[in-house]
Scaffold this motif. Structure first.
Motif, PDB file in Angstrom:
ATOM      1  N   PRO A  84     -12.637   8.926 -27.895  1.00  0.00           N
ATOM      2  CA  PRO A  84     -12.401   7.480 -27.898  1.00  0.00           C
ATOM      3  C   PRO A  84     -11.469   7.074 -26.759  1.00  0.00           C
ATOM      4  CG  PRO A  84     -12.150   8.394 -30.112  1.00  0.00           C
ATOM      5  CD  PRO A  84     -12.234   9.560 -29.173  1.00  0.00           C
ATOM      6  N   GLY A  85     -11.822   5.988 -26.082  1.00  0.00           N
ATOM      7  CA  GLY A  85     -11.004   5.491 -24.984  1.00  0.00           C
ATOM      8  C   GLY A  85     -11.366   6.064 -23.631  1.00  0.00           C
ATOM      9  N   ARG A  86     -12.053   7.185 -23.590  1.00  0.00           N
ATOM     10  CA  ARG A  86     -12.420   7.785 -22.310  1.00  0.00           C
ATOM     11  C   ARG A  86     -13.620   7.056 -21.713  1.00  0.00           C
ATOM     12  NH1 ARG A  86     -13.950  14.104 -20.762  1.00  0.00           N
ATOM     13  NH2 ARG A  86     -14.804  13.616 -18.721  1.00  0.00           N
ATOM     14  N   ILE A  87     -13.519   6.696 -20.441  1.00  0.00           N
ATOM     15  CA  ILE A  87     -14.609   6.018 -19.756  1.00  0.00           C
ATOM     16  C   ILE A  87     -15.532   7.062 -19.128  1.00  0.00           C
ATOM     17  CG2 ILE A  87     -15.252   4.431 -17.910  1.00  0.00           C
ATOM     18  CD1 ILE A  87     -12.527   3.101 -18.251  1.00  0.00           C
ATOM     19  N   TYR A  88     -16.795   7.007 -19.511  1.00  0.00           N
ATOM     20  CA  TYR A  88     -17.813   7.872 -18.919  1.00  0.00           C
ATOM     21  C   TYR A  88     -18.659   7.056 -17.947  1.00  0.00           C
ATOM     22  CZ  TYR A  88     -16.999  11.580 -22.383  1.00  0.00           C
ATOM     23  OH  TYR A  88     -16.439  12.572 -23.143  1.00  0.00           O
ATOM     24  N   SER A  89     -18.793   7.532 -16.726  1.00  0.00           N
ATOM     25  CA  SER A  89     -19.676   6.869 -15.775  1.00  0.00           C
ATOM     26  C   SER A  89     -21.125   7.120 -16.175  1.00  0.00           C
ATOM     27  CB  SER A  89     -19.434   7.405 -14.360  1.00  0.00           C
ATOM     28  OG  SER A  89     -19.849   8.755 -14.265  1.00  0.00           O
ATOM     29  N   ARG A  90     -22.043   6.345 -15.614  1.00  0.00           N
ATOM     30  CA  ARG A  90     -23.462   6.565 -15.898  1.00  0.00           C
ATOM     31  C   ARG A  90     -23.886   7.979 -15.497  1.00  0.00           C
ATOM     32  NH1 ARG A  90     -23.166   1.225 -14.582  1.00  0.00           N
ATOM     33  NH2 ARG A  90     -24.270  -0.239 -15.961  1.00  0.00           N
ATOM     34  N   ALA A  91     -23.374   8.444 -14.349  1.00  0.00           N
ATOM     35  CA  ALA A  91     -23.744   9.799 -13.895  1.00  0.00           C
ATOM     36  C   ALA A  91     -23.279  10.851 -14.887  1.00  0.00           C
ATOM     37  CB  ALA A  91     -23.132  10.068 -12.510  1.00  0.00           C
ATOM     38  N   GLN A  92     -22.073  10.698 -15.433  1.00  0.00           N
ATOM     39  CA  GLN A  92     -21.582  11.660 -16.420  1.00  0.00           C
ATOM     40  C   GLN A  92     -22.433  11.625 -17.682  1.00  0.00           C
ATOM     41  OE1 GLN A  92     -17.519  10.147 -16.451  1.00  0.00           O
ATOM     42  NE2 GLN A  92     -16.781  12.117 -15.703  1.00  0.00           N
ATOM     43  N   LEU A  93     -22.770  10.424 -18.151  1.00  0.00           N
ATOM     44  CA  LEU A  93     -23.590  10.316 -19.360  1.00  0.00           C
ATOM     45  C   LEU A  93     -24.975  10.892 -19.121  1.00  0.00           C
ATOM     46  CD1 LEU A  93     -22.516   6.754 -20.522  1.00  0.00           C
ATOM     47  CD2 LEU A  93     -21.955   8.925 -21.641  1.00  0.00           C
ATOM     48  N   MET A  94     -25.541  10.637 -17.946  1.00  0.00           N
ATOM     49  CA  MET A  94     -26.852  11.206 -17.637  1.00  0.00           C
ATOM     50  C   MET A  94     -26.802  12.728 -17.673  1.00  0.00           C
ATOM     51  SD  MET A  94     -29.223   8.873 -17.009  1.00  0.00           S
ATOM     52  CE  MET A  94     -30.402   9.663 -15.928  1.00  0.00           C
ATOM     53  N   ILE A 138     -18.419  -0.480 -28.601  1.00  0.00           N
ATOM     54  CA  ILE A 138     -18.733   0.141 -27.312  1.00  0.00           C
ATOM     55  C   ILE A 138     -18.333  -0.817 -26.197  1.00  0.00           C
ATOM     56  CG2 ILE A 138     -20.531   1.088 -25.827  1.00  0.00           C
ATOM     57  CD1 ILE A 138     -22.077   1.870 -28.308  1.00  0.00           C
ATOM     58  N   ARG A 139     -17.434  -0.373 -25.339  1.00  0.00           N
ATOM     59  CA  ARG A 139     -16.904  -1.220 -24.268  1.00  0.00           C
ATOM     60  C   ARG A 139     -17.631  -0.941 -22.951  1.00  0.00           C
ATOM     61  NH1 ARG A 139     -11.722  -2.615 -26.168  1.00  0.00           N
ATOM     62  NH2 ARG A 139     -12.062  -3.206 -28.347  1.00  0.00           N
ATOM     63  N   THR A 140     -17.939  -2.009 -22.233  1.00  0.00           N
ATOM     64  CA  THR A 140     -18.518  -1.902 -20.891  1.00  0.00           C
ATOM     65  C   THR A 140     -17.423  -2.097 -19.858  1.00  0.00           C
ATOM     66  OG1 THR A 140     -20.644  -2.776 -21.633  1.00  0.00           O
ATOM     67  CG2 THR A 140     -20.193  -2.852 -19.269  1.00  0.00           C
ATOM     68  N   GLY A 192     -18.472   2.349 -16.156  1.00  0.00           N
ATOM     69  CA  GLY A 192     -19.221   3.008 -17.206  1.00  0.00           C
ATOM     70  C   GLY A 192     -18.935   2.440 -18.576  1.00  0.00           C
ATOM     71  N   TYR A 193     -18.923   3.322 -19.580  1.00  0.00           N
ATOM     72  CA  TYR A 193     -18.779   2.910 -20.970  1.00  0.00           C
ATOM     73  C   TYR A 193     -17.733   3.771 -21.677  1.00  0.00           C
ATOM     74  CZ  TYR A 193     -23.287   0.580 -20.214  1.00  0.00           C
ATOM     75  OH  TYR A 193     -24.290  -0.225 -19.733  1.00  0.00           O
ATOM     76  N   SER A 194     -17.144   3.179 -22.733  1.00  0.00           N
ATOM     77  CA  SER A 194     -16.227   3.926 -23.582  1.00  0.00           C
ATOM     78  C   SER A 194     -16.344   3.391 -24.999  1.00  0.00           C
ATOM     79  CB  SER A 194     -14.781   3.788 -23.093  1.00  0.00           C
ATOM     80  OG  SER A 194     -14.286   2.481 -23.341  1.00  0.00           O
ATOM     81  N   LEU A 195     -15.800   4.155 -25.948  1.00  0.00           N
ATOM     82  CA  LEU A 195     -15.675   3.688 -27.317  1.00  0.00           C
ATOM     83  C   LEU A 195     -14.256   3.199 -27.502  1.00  0.00           C
ATOM     84  CD1 LEU A 195     -17.343   3.658 -30.067  1.00  0.00           C
ATOM     85  CD2 LEU A 195     -15.855   5.556 -30.703  1.00  0.00           C
ATOM     86  N   ALA A 196     -14.109   2.029 -28.107  1.00  0.00           N
ATOM     87  CA  ALA A 196     -12.772   1.459 -28.303  1.00  0.00           C
ATOM     88  C   ALA A 196     -11.852   2.458 -28.991  1.00  0.00           C
ATOM     89  CB  ALA A 196     -12.877   0.167 -29.121  1.00  0.00           C
TER      90      ALA A 196
END
Length: 232
Positions: free
Chosen positions: A174-184, A220-222, A227-231
Motif C-alpha cells: 500500500p502506498g507504493r507507486i508502480y509505473s505501467r512498465a513495472q506492472l506490465m 486505487i490512486r492514479t 503510475g498507480y498505487s493503493l491508498a
C-alpha cells in the motif's frame, strides 16, 4: 538545514550524464557521476547515496551485474537507464531489485520527477513492509493469497486472473507507486502481445467492480505520468 538528497549517476555517455547532472542539480539534489561500473561499486562500498541512476550498457560491467552486486550490501533505490525496449530487460531489472526503469531517449524532467517520487517513498518507510499472510486486511480489503481471491467490504470480488494479480500486487505494498512498465513486467510477464493500455483497462475494470460494492470509495490512486498505487 536538511541536506539535499545525494544521487549517484552511473552512465558512460558524457552527453547523457551531463544532461542528468544538470537536471537533478537544478532540482536541488547533490549529484555525483561515475562512467564505469567498477569505479561506481568501489564508490558505493565507501559511501551509499540516497539513490542510484544506473545505465544498463556500461563498457566494463553490465548494469544488471552492478545492481546484483550492489544488492549484496545495500538496498539503496535504483533507477535503470537503457536504450533497449525488450520486455525481458524490464523483467530482469525489476526482479534483481530496481525501483524503476527508464528507456532512452527520455525527458530529464520526467526522470527528475521519478527520482523525487522514489525518494519520498523511501523516506517514509524505515523498512520494507512484510508480505501479508494468506489472509490479510488493508483498507477494507481481505487478501486470501492461498485461495487467489480478494474481498472488499466483506464480499469476495469476481476477478479475472489478471485483475486478481494486479489488485493483490497493489495490496501487498500500500502506498507504493508502480509505473505501467513495472506492472506490465510483474503482472503480465507471461502474457503475449500485451501493451501498456492493458494496465489502464484492468485498473478501470477493477475500479468498476469495487464501486459496484461501494460507489463512494475509490482506493486505487492514479499518479499522472507515474503510475498507480493503493491508498495507504
Amino acid at each position: 538545514m536538511t541536506n539535499p538528497p545525494s544521487i549517484l549517476v552511473i552512465e558512460d555517455e558524457a552527453a547523457i550524464a551531463d544532461t542528468i547532472l544538470y537536471a537533478l542539480s537544478t532540482d536541488g539534489m547533490s549529484v555525483a557521476h561515475c562512467a564505469l561500473g567498477g569505479a561506481a561499486l568501489a564508490r558505493l562500498r565507501a559511501q551509499v547515496p540516497d539513490l542510484v541512476i544506473l545505465d544498463v550498457g556500461l563498457p566494463d560491467i553490465n548494469g544488471f551485474e552492478v545492481c546484483r552486486t550492489l544488492r549484496t550490501f545495500s538496498d539503496v533505490p535504483v533507477i535503470f537507464l537503457t536504450a533497449r525496449h525488450e520486455e525481458i530487460d524490464r523483467i530482469v531489472g525489476l526482479e534483481i531489485g530496481a525501483d524503476d526503469y527508464v528507456v532512452k531517449p527520455f525527458s530529464p524532467r520526467e526522470l527528475a520527477a521519478r527520482v523525487r517520487v522514489i525518494l519520498r517513498r523511501a523516506g517514509t518507510r524505515a523498512a520494507p513492509p512484510p508480505a501479508p499472510p494468506a489472509a490479510a486486511a488493508a483498507q477494507g480489503f481481505t487478501l486470501d493469497a492461498d485461495g487467489a481471491r480478494v474481498a472488499w467490504r466483506g464480499r469476495w470480488l469476481d476477478l479475472t486472473r489478471y485483475e486478481y494479480l494486479l489488485l493483490s500486487l497493489l495490496l501487498r505494498h500500500p502506498g507504493r507507486i508502480y509505473s505501467r512498465a513495472q506492472l506490465m513486467a510483474l503482472v503480465w510477464h507471461d502474457a503475449a502481445d500485451t501493451i501498456d493500455r492493458t494496465v489502464d483497462t484492468h485498473v478501470k475494470t477493477v475500479r468498476a467492480k469495487l464501486r459496484a460494492l461501494d460507489p463512494g470509495c475509490d482506493p486505487i490512486r492514479t499518479h499522472r505520468g507515474m503510475g498507480y498505487s493503493l491508498a495507504a
